[in-house]
Design a protein around this motif. Structure first.
Motif, PDB file in Angstrom:
ATOM      1  N   ASP A   1      38.512  55.931  48.695  1.00  0.00           N
ATOM      2  CA  ASP A   1      37.218  56.460  48.267  1.00  0.00           C
ATOM      3  C   ASP A   1      36.193  56.368  49.392  1.00  0.00           C
ATOM      4  OD1 ASP A   1      38.428  56.767  45.855  1.00  0.00           O
ATOM      5  OD2 ASP A   1      37.305  55.185  44.825  1.00  0.00           O
ATOM      6  N   TYR A   2      35.287  57.315  49.384  1.00  0.00           N
ATOM      7  CA  TYR A   2      34.187  57.310  50.357  1.00  0.00           C
ATOM      8  C   TYR A   2      33.247  56.147  50.034  1.00  0.00           C
ATOM      9  CZ  TYR A   2      29.971  58.903  52.795  1.00  0.00           C
ATOM     10  OH  TYR A   2      28.860  58.996  53.600  1.00  0.00           O
ATOM     11  N   LEU A   3      32.916  55.353  51.050  1.00  0.00           N
ATOM     12  CA  LEU A   3      32.065  54.179  50.850  1.00  0.00           C
ATOM     13  C   LEU A   3      30.804  54.229  51.699  1.00  0.00           C
ATOM     14  CD1 LEU A   3      34.826  51.392  50.809  1.00  0.00           C
ATOM     15  CD2 LEU A   3      33.691  52.461  48.850  1.00  0.00           C
ATOM     16  N   GLY A   4      30.474  55.403  52.221  1.00  0.00           N
ATOM     17  CA  GLY A   4      29.293  55.545  53.061  1.00  0.00           C
ATOM     18  C   GLY A   4      28.014  55.542  52.239  1.00  0.00           C
ATOM     19  N   PRO A   5      26.889  55.860  52.904  1.00  0.00           N
ATOM     20  CA  PRO A   5      25.587  55.889  52.211  1.00  0.00           C
ATOM     21  C   PRO A   5      25.601  56.880  51.036  1.00  0.00           C
ATOM     22  CG  PRO A   5      25.297  56.010  54.589  1.00  0.00           C
ATOM     23  CD  PRO A   5      26.771  56.172  54.328  1.00  0.00           C
ATOM     24  N   GLU A   6      24.952  56.483  49.950  1.00  0.00           N
ATOM     25  CA  GLU A   6      24.835  57.343  48.759  1.00  0.00           C
ATOM     26  C   GLU A   6      26.206  57.801  48.254  1.00  0.00           C
ATOM     27  OE1 GLU A   6      22.168  57.714  47.214  1.00  0.00           O
ATOM     28  OE2 GLU A   6      20.467  57.536  48.554  1.00  0.00           O
ATOM     29  N   ALA A   7      27.170  56.904  48.252  1.00  0.00           N
ATOM     30  CA  ALA A   7      28.540  57.276  47.891  1.00  0.00           C
ATOM     31  C   ALA A   7      28.620  57.873  46.488  1.00  0.00           C
ATOM     32  CB  ALA A   7      29.451  56.054  48.001  1.00  0.00           C
ATOM     33  N   GLU A   8      27.957  57.256  45.515  1.00  0.00           N
ATOM     34  CA  GLU A   8      28.024  57.749  44.136  1.00  0.00           C
ATOM     35  C   GLU A   8      27.381  59.123  44.007  1.00  0.00           C
ATOM     36  OE1 GLU A   8      27.157  56.048  39.611  1.00  0.00           O
ATOM     37  OE2 GLU A   8      26.245  55.066  41.342  1.00  0.00           O
ATOM     38  N   LEU A   9      26.218  59.292  44.626  1.00  0.00           N
ATOM     39  CA  LEU A   9      25.524  60.579  44.586  1.00  0.00           C
ATOM     40  C   LEU A   9      26.378  61.673  45.214  1.00  0.00           C
ATOM     41  CD1 LEU A   9      22.862  62.247  44.137  1.00  0.00           C
ATOM     42  CD2 LEU A   9      22.261  61.608  46.481  1.00  0.00           C
TER      43      LEU A   9
ATOM     44  N   GLN B   1      47.281  62.405  36.965  1.00  0.00           N
ATOM     45  CA  GLN B   1      48.448  62.458  37.839  1.00  0.00           C
ATOM     46  C   GLN B   1      48.230  63.373  39.044  1.00  0.00           C
ATOM     47  OE1 GLN B   1      50.896  60.338  37.066  1.00  0.00           O
ATOM     48  NE2 GLN B   1      49.586  59.814  35.316  1.00  0.00           N
ATOM     49  N   ALA B   2      47.205  64.214  38.997  1.00  0.00           N
ATOM     50  CA  ALA B   2      46.923  65.114  40.121  1.00  0.00           C
ATOM     51  C   ALA B   2      46.328  64.327  41.284  1.00  0.00           C
ATOM     52  CB  ALA B   2      45.976  66.220  39.678  1.00  0.00           C
ATOM     53  N   ALA B   3      46.502  64.850  42.496  1.00  0.00           N
ATOM     54  CA  ALA B   3      46.174  64.075  43.698  1.00  0.00           C
ATOM     55  C   ALA B   3      44.687  64.002  44.018  1.00  0.00           C
ATOM     56  CB  ALA B   3      46.918  64.662  44.899  1.00  0.00           C
ATOM     57  N   CYS B   4      43.939  65.082  43.768  1.00  0.00           N
ATOM     58  CA  CYS B   4      42.568  65.147  44.287  1.00  0.00           C
ATOM     59  C   CYS B   4      41.613  64.240  43.516  1.00  0.00           C
ATOM     60  CB  CYS B   4      42.052  66.583  44.248  1.00  0.00           C
ATOM     61  SG  CYS B   4      40.545  66.809  45.216  1.00  0.00           S
ATOM     62  N   ARG B   5      40.749  63.574  44.241  1.00  0.00           N
ATOM     63  CA  ARG B   5      39.685  62.732  43.691  1.00  0.00           C
ATOM     64  C   ARG B   5      38.390  63.078  44.410  1.00  0.00           C
ATOM     65  NH1 ARG B   5      43.430  62.084  41.030  1.00  0.00           N
ATOM     66  NH2 ARG B   5      44.303  60.211  40.043  1.00  0.00           N
ATOM     67  N   CYS B   6      37.324  63.262  43.639  1.00  0.00           N
ATOM     68  CA  CYS B   6      36.041  63.657  44.240  1.00  0.00           C
ATOM     69  C   CYS B   6      35.607  62.693  45.334  1.00  0.00           C
ATOM     70  CB  CYS B   6      34.959  63.731  43.166  1.00  0.00           C
ATOM     71  SG  CYS B   6      35.345  64.852  41.803  1.00  0.00           S
ATOM     72  N   SER B   7      35.750  61.396  45.079  1.00  0.00           N
ATOM     73  CA  SER B   7      35.294  60.386  46.034  1.00  0.00           C
ATOM     74  C   SER B   7      36.112  60.401  47.326  1.00  0.00           C
ATOM     75  CB  SER B   7      35.347  58.998  45.400  1.00  0.00           C
ATOM     76  OG  SER B   7      36.650  58.730  44.908  1.00  0.00           O
ATOM     77  N   ARG B   8      37.292  61.029  47.292  1.00  0.00           N
ATOM     78  CA  ARG B   8      38.115  61.118  48.493  1.00  0.00           C
ATOM     79  C   ARG B   8      37.944  62.453  49.207  1.00  0.00           C
ATOM     80  NH1 ARG B   8      43.705  57.876  46.787  1.00  0.00           N
ATOM     81  NH2 ARG B   8      42.616  56.072  45.898  1.00  0.00           N
ATOM     82  N   ARG B   9      37.144  63.336  48.587  1.00  0.00           N
ATOM     83  CA  ARG B   9      36.851  64.628  49.208  1.00  0.00           C
ATOM     84  C   ARG B   9      35.486  64.644  49.891  1.00  0.00           C
ATOM     85  NH1 ARG B   9      39.741  68.502  50.913  1.00  0.00           N
ATOM     86  NH2 ARG B   9      37.979  69.892  50.611  1.00  0.00           N
ATOM     87  N   VAL B  10      34.699  63.602  49.694  1.00  0.00           N
ATOM     88  CA  VAL B  10      33.314  63.606  50.169  1.00  0.00           C
ATOM     89  C   VAL B  10      33.236  63.843  51.675  1.00  0.00           C
ATOM     90  CG1 VAL B  10      31.226  62.220  50.486  1.00  0.00           C
ATOM     91  CG2 VAL B  10      32.433  62.168  48.293  1.00  0.00           C
ATOM     92  N   ALA B  11      33.939  63.047  52.467  1.00  0.00           N
ATOM     93  CA  ALA B  11      33.834  63.149  53.923  1.00  0.00           C
ATOM     94  C   ALA B  11      34.208  64.544  54.408  1.00  0.00           C
ATOM     95  CB  ALA B  11      34.714  62.091  54.585  1.00  0.00           C
ATOM     96  N   ARG B  12      35.281  65.107  53.845  1.00  0.00           N
ATOM     97  CA  ARG B  12      35.715  66.444  54.254  1.00  0.00           C
ATOM     98  C   ARG B  12      34.703  67.495  53.813  1.00  0.00           C
ATOM     99  NH1 ARG B  12      37.965  69.375  58.073  1.00  0.00           N
ATOM    100  NH2 ARG B  12      39.407  70.989  57.330  1.00  0.00           N
TER     101      ARG B  12
END
Length: 292
Positions: free
Chosen positions: A127-135, A209-220
């Motif tokens: 998961d993305y852990l940078g600034p404003e991660a939840e937003l 079961q699907a691979a994509c997660r919003c928090s893992r797409r943030v940086a891209r």
């Protein structure tokens, strides 16, 4: 699948529409306060329709302004055959279905296969852990679900938005798009199937079961310019007074946990005040037909 809205006694429908017919009659007669009330009643629903169809706030602002002006220009044709909002949707849908492909998002509209491959590209392992991660995770989700809708053809998109997002009955929606109820239901079923299959295969919100997660797409998403950390287009968008906020929408999505809930879990966006003021200026300019 969401159930059809409960049917209303025709006598109750007439009673509900009577104040709207009176309001419209006063507006057509040149009553400035009545015209303002019509704009207030329709501005947010029309904006939300335009936003779901165009995919970008800037395009939705322009489209909703044009739709509202067309609605006001045709108010003398309102006969109370439907609620005023439903009647305005009919004008709005006609405009949006014939709108030139001005939106960069729609011009480059991907197929579901292409979008599925895109979601895999650059998906982080954590998961993305940078600034404003939840937003930014919320912004990524809202941006992505808008993009999913853009993978549908316009006629499918409008059918899905009307029924699965706005919860308009099949009969009303068929009237809005000027189709038979049977033809409309086929169009809607096709849209639901295509979108549901895609989300079940790709979206972790609809299918764990699907691979994509919003928090893992943030940086891209930030890297590609689809999400602007300084100016989130959706997560920080103003909502209508008393309307559903982005947090409340997200809670509803998590609770229902299916494709329709994910796509529908946007807040009750409010039409940008600047565009409303432009319309108000036109109404008081002396150049608008209703006020001649």
């Amino acid at each position: 699948m969401q159930s059809e809205p409960q049917r209303v006694d025709p006598r109750e429908t007439v009673a509900v529409r009577a104040p709207e017919r009176d309001l419209v009659a006063r507006a057509v007669g040149g009553d400035r306060a009545a015209i303002t009330d019509v704009v207030r009643l329709l501005q947010d629903p029309i904006y939300r329709l335009a936003l779901r169809m165009t995919g970008r706030p800037a395009d939705a602002e322009d489209a909703s302004q044009e739709i509202l002006l067309r609605v006001l220009g045709h108010l003398d044709g309102f006969r109370g055959e439907a609620r005023l909002t439903t009647w305005a949707y009919r004008i709005g849908v006609n405009y949006l279905l014939n709108l030139k492909r001005q939106s960069a998002q729609e011009t480059s509209r991907a197929t579901f296969d292409e979008f599925g491959e895109d979601l895999k590209d650059g998906l982080a392992e954590a998961d993305y852990l940078g600034p404003e991660a939840e937003l930014l995770a919320r912004e990524t989700r809202l941006n992505c679900t808008q993009a999913m809708l853009q993978c549908l053809a316009r006629d499918e998109r409008v059918a899905y938005v009307l029924s699965s997002v706005f919860e308009v009955s099949s009969e009303e929606a068929a009237w809005i798009v000027d189709a038979t109820p049977a033809a409309y239901r086929k169009r809607l079923e096709r849209a639901k199937k295509r979108l549901g299959n895609f989300m079940n295969a790709s979206c972790g919100l609809a299918n764990p079961q699907a691979a994509c997660r919003c928090s893992r797409r943030v940086a891209r998403a930030v890297e590609l310019g689809r999400v602007d950390p300084r100016r989130p287009a959706y997560a920080a968008h103003p909502v209508t007074a008393g309307g559903r906020t982005v947090v409340e929408a997200e809670r509803q999505m998590v609770r229902l946990h299916d494709a329709a809930a994910v796509i529908g879990s946007h807040p009750d966006y409010a039409a940008p005040q600047a565009k409303v003021e432009v319309i108000a200026g036109l109404l008081h300019s002396g150049r608008f037909p209703l006020l001649d």
